[in-house]
Design a protein around this motif. Structure first.
Motif, PDB file in Angstrom:
ATOM      1  N   ARG A 131       0.824  -1.206   0.000  1.00  0.00           N
ATOM      2  CA  ARG A 131       0.000   0.000   0.000  1.00  0.00           C
ATOM      3  C   ARG A 131       0.861   1.259   0.000  1.00  0.00           C
ATOM      4  O   ARG A 131       0.551   2.239  -0.689  1.00  0.00           O
ATOM      5  CB  ARG A 131      -0.927  -0.019   1.213  1.00  0.00           C
ATOM      6  CG  ARG A 131      -2.007  -1.083   1.136  1.00  0.00           C
ATOM      7  CD  ARG A 131      -2.870  -1.122   2.382  1.00  0.00           C
ATOM      8  NE  ARG A 131      -3.859  -2.197   2.293  1.00  0.00           N
ATOM      9  CZ  ARG A 131      -4.693  -2.537   3.276  1.00  0.00           C
ATOM     10  NH1 ARG A 131      -4.665  -1.863   4.419  1.00  0.00           N
ATOM     11  NH2 ARG A 131      -5.545  -3.523   3.101  1.00  0.00           N
ATOM     12  N   LYS A 132       1.955   1.222   0.743  1.00  0.00           N
ATOM     13  CA  LYS A 132       2.853   2.385   0.767  1.00  0.00           C
ATOM     14  C   LYS A 132       3.474   2.602  -0.607  1.00  0.00           C
ATOM     15  O   LYS A 132       3.563   3.749  -1.084  1.00  0.00           O
ATOM     16  CB  LYS A 132       3.943   2.188   1.814  1.00  0.00           C
ATOM     17  CG  LYS A 132       4.899   3.371   1.922  1.00  0.00           C
ATOM     18  CD  LYS A 132       5.867   3.224   3.079  1.00  0.00           C
ATOM     19  CE  LYS A 132       6.795   4.425   3.169  1.00  0.00           C
ATOM     20  NZ  LYS A 132       7.692   4.367   4.348  1.00  0.00           N
ATOM     21  N   VAL A 157      -2.981  -7.831  -6.168  1.00  0.00           N
ATOM     22  CA  VAL A 157      -4.168  -8.112  -6.968  1.00  0.00           C
ATOM     23  C   VAL A 157      -5.290  -7.149  -6.597  1.00  0.00           C
ATOM     24  O   VAL A 157      -5.977  -6.592  -7.469  1.00  0.00           O
ATOM     25  CB  VAL A 157      -4.620  -9.574  -6.791  1.00  0.00           C
ATOM     26  CG1 VAL A 157      -5.956  -9.815  -7.497  1.00  0.00           C
ATOM     27  CG2 VAL A 157      -3.564 -10.530  -7.330  1.00  0.00           C
ATOM     28  N   ARG A 158      -5.477  -6.921  -5.294  1.00  0.00           N
ATOM     29  CA  ARG A 158      -6.533  -5.985  -4.863  1.00  0.00           C
ATOM     30  C   ARG A 158      -6.260  -4.573  -5.359  1.00  0.00           C
ATOM     31  O   ARG A 158      -7.165  -3.875  -5.841  1.00  0.00           O
ATOM     32  CB  ARG A 158      -6.633  -5.966  -3.331  1.00  0.00           C
ATOM     33  CG  ARG A 158      -7.851  -5.180  -2.826  1.00  0.00           C
ATOM     34  CD  ARG A 158      -7.752  -4.867  -1.351  1.00  0.00           C
ATOM     35  NE  ARG A 158      -6.719  -3.887  -1.065  1.00  0.00           N
ATOM     36  CZ  ARG A 158      -6.882  -2.571  -1.233  1.00  0.00           C
ATOM     37  NH1 ARG A 158      -8.014  -2.067  -1.698  1.00  0.00           N
ATOM     38  NH2 ARG A 158      -5.882  -1.739  -0.939  1.00  0.00           N
ATOM     39  N   LEU A 159      -5.012  -4.140  -5.272  1.00  0.00           N
ATOM     40  CA  LEU A 159      -4.662  -2.794  -5.726  1.00  0.00           C
ATOM     41  C   LEU A 159      -4.889  -2.638  -7.231  1.00  0.00           C
ATOM     42  O   LEU A 159      -5.294  -1.572  -7.703  1.00  0.00           O
ATOM     43  CB  LEU A 159      -3.212  -2.478  -5.363  1.00  0.00           C
ATOM     44  CG  LEU A 159      -2.930  -2.278  -3.873  1.00  0.00           C
ATOM     45  CD1 LEU A 159      -1.432  -2.263  -3.596  1.00  0.00           C
ATOM     46  CD2 LEU A 159      -3.567  -0.980  -3.376  1.00  0.00           C
ATOM     47  N   ASP A 164      -6.599   0.696  -9.294  1.00  0.00           N
ATOM     48  CA  ASP A 164      -6.008   0.984 -10.608  1.00  0.00           C
ATOM     49  C   ASP A 164      -4.486   0.944 -10.626  1.00  0.00           C
ATOM     50  O   ASP A 164      -3.853   1.625 -11.451  1.00  0.00           O
ATOM     51  CB  ASP A 164      -6.487   2.347 -11.130  1.00  0.00           C
ATOM     52  CG  ASP A 164      -7.992   2.387 -11.343  1.00  0.00           C
ATOM     53  OD1 ASP A 164      -8.543   1.368 -11.797  1.00  0.00           O
ATOM     54  OD2 ASP A 164      -8.605   3.425 -11.040  1.00  0.00           O
ATOM     55  N   ALA A 165      -3.879   0.170  -9.741  1.00  0.00           N
ATOM     56  CA  ALA A 165      -2.439  -0.037  -9.836  1.00  0.00           C
ATOM     57  C   ALA A 165      -2.135  -0.723 -11.167  1.00  0.00           C
ATOM     58  O   ALA A 165      -2.897  -1.584 -11.622  1.00  0.00           O
ATOM     59  CB  ALA A 165      -1.937  -0.881  -8.675  1.00  0.00           C
ATOM     60  N   ASN A 166      -1.011  -0.352 -11.778  1.00  0.00           N
ATOM     61  CA  ASN A 166      -0.729  -0.844 -13.124  1.00  0.00           C
ATOM     62  C   ASN A 166       0.752  -1.201 -13.282  1.00  0.00           C
ATOM     63  O   ASN A 166       1.493  -0.524 -13.993  1.00  0.00           O
ATOM     64  CB  ASN A 166      -1.135   0.211 -14.159  1.00  0.00           C
ATOM     65  CG  ASN A 166      -1.051  -0.317 -15.576  1.00  0.00           C
ATOM     66  OD1 ASN A 166      -1.261  -1.512 -15.824  1.00  0.00           O
ATOM     67  ND2 ASN A 166      -0.724   0.553 -16.514  1.00  0.00           N
ATOM     68  N   LEU A 186      -4.594 -16.625  -7.843  1.00  0.00           N
ATOM     69  CA  LEU A 186      -5.361 -15.387  -7.964  1.00  0.00           C
ATOM     70  C   LEU A 186      -4.692 -14.434  -8.951  1.00  0.00           C
ATOM     71  O   LEU A 186      -5.359 -13.838  -9.806  1.00  0.00           O
ATOM     72  CB  LEU A 186      -5.480 -14.734  -6.581  1.00  0.00           C
ATOM     73  CG  LEU A 186      -6.475 -13.591  -6.416  1.00  0.00           C
ATOM     74  CD1 LEU A 186      -7.902 -14.081  -6.635  1.00  0.00           C
ATOM     75  CD2 LEU A 186      -6.329 -12.982  -5.016  1.00  0.00           C
ATOM     76  N   MET A 187      -3.381 -14.303  -8.844  1.00  0.00           N
ATOM     77  CA  MET A 187      -2.647 -13.431  -9.771  1.00  0.00           C
ATOM     78  C   MET A 187      -2.790 -13.931 -11.203  1.00  0.00           C
ATOM     79  O   MET A 187      -2.937 -13.144 -12.142  1.00  0.00           O
ATOM     80  CB  MET A 187      -1.166 -13.388  -9.372  1.00  0.00           C
ATOM     81  CG  MET A 187      -0.335 -12.397 -10.177  1.00  0.00           C
ATOM     82  SD  MET A 187      -0.727 -10.679  -9.783  1.00  0.00           S
ATOM     83  CE  MET A 187      -1.126 -10.045 -11.414  1.00  0.00           C
TER      84      MET A 187
END
Length: 226
Positions: A131-132, A157-159, A164-166, A186-187
């Motif tokens: 998250r950081k 995966v959640r981000l 919208d993490a890319n 999951l990934m």
């Protein structure tokens, strides 16, 4: 397109070291005999086998269809970075090879604010570290290496899905018995973000380092016209 005969920066620094590494690759090729990987994928798997002498990675390693191409593009852009779940990945990567491509490394697992947030929210440090990295804008266009913490990969995966993490590429290889296999599965469901994963419980930071070194070698080989 192995890059083992033409590269300079991503090779061992001495002739003796290069000979041992090349001979090791030849032994692996000879003992494997056949595989189902594309020509650009096999050097990654081979280097992973080389890192720990485990031939199970011939089959356990899976690639998003554009994973290798996306990684090479990001590396050659000289604007990417490596974001890792643990310091071991950053330490294990070759500094001269990273410097050649202008790549910086980042990890936040031991930062005091990460530790405090994990305690406050009842999560793991690995979750808060990812998250950081996202808050600092480091995930977009990055090569994300996860070798230790399944919760870090689940958070990536959640981000991707919710914030919208890319990343340019996710190298998802956490090892373990709790959520490791599940996090990689999951990934591997993601279509819009390239990934390389190891199915099942096996993995580790050493394998992430090996995979990234192989990708750096492929990027240099492409630069040299190999």
């Amino acid at each position: 397109m192995s890059g083992i005969n033409t590269n300079v920066v991503t090779e061992q620094l001495t002739a003796a070291g290069r000979a041992i590494e090349h001979d090791s690759f030849a032994v692996i090729d000879r003992e494997v005999q056949s595989h189902n990987y594309r020509p650009e994928q096999w050097p990654v798997v081979r280097r992973m086998i080389h890192a720990n002498a485990d031939f199970d990675f011939n089959g356990l390693t899976e690639f998003h269809p554009v994973a290798v191409g996306a990684a090479i593009k990001a590396i050659r852009s000289r604007t990417t970075r490596v974001v890792a779940d643990v310091e071991m990945i950053c330490v294990g990567l070759s500094a001269p090879r990273l410097q050649h491509f202008g790549i910086t490394t980042h990890h936040f697992i031991s930062d005091p604010d990460v530790i405090d947030a994990a305690a406050l929210e009842g999560t793991t440090r690995a979750v808060q570290a990812m998250r950081k990295a996202h808050r600092q804008g480091l995930l977009d266009g990055a090569i994300v290496g996860i070798g230790n913490a399944p919760t870090a990969l689940i958070e990536i995966v959640r981000l991707i899905e919710e914030e919208d993490a890319n990343p340019a590429l996710v190298v998802g290889m956490p090892v373990g018995f709790v959520s490791a296999a599940e996090s990689k599965a999951l990934m591997a469901l993601k279509i819009d973000v390239p990934w390389i994963v190891i199915r099942g419980r096996k993995g580790g930071s050493t394998l992430v380092v090996a995979a990234i070194h192989a990708l750096l070698g492929l990027a240099e080989a492409q630069e040299l016209g190999a």
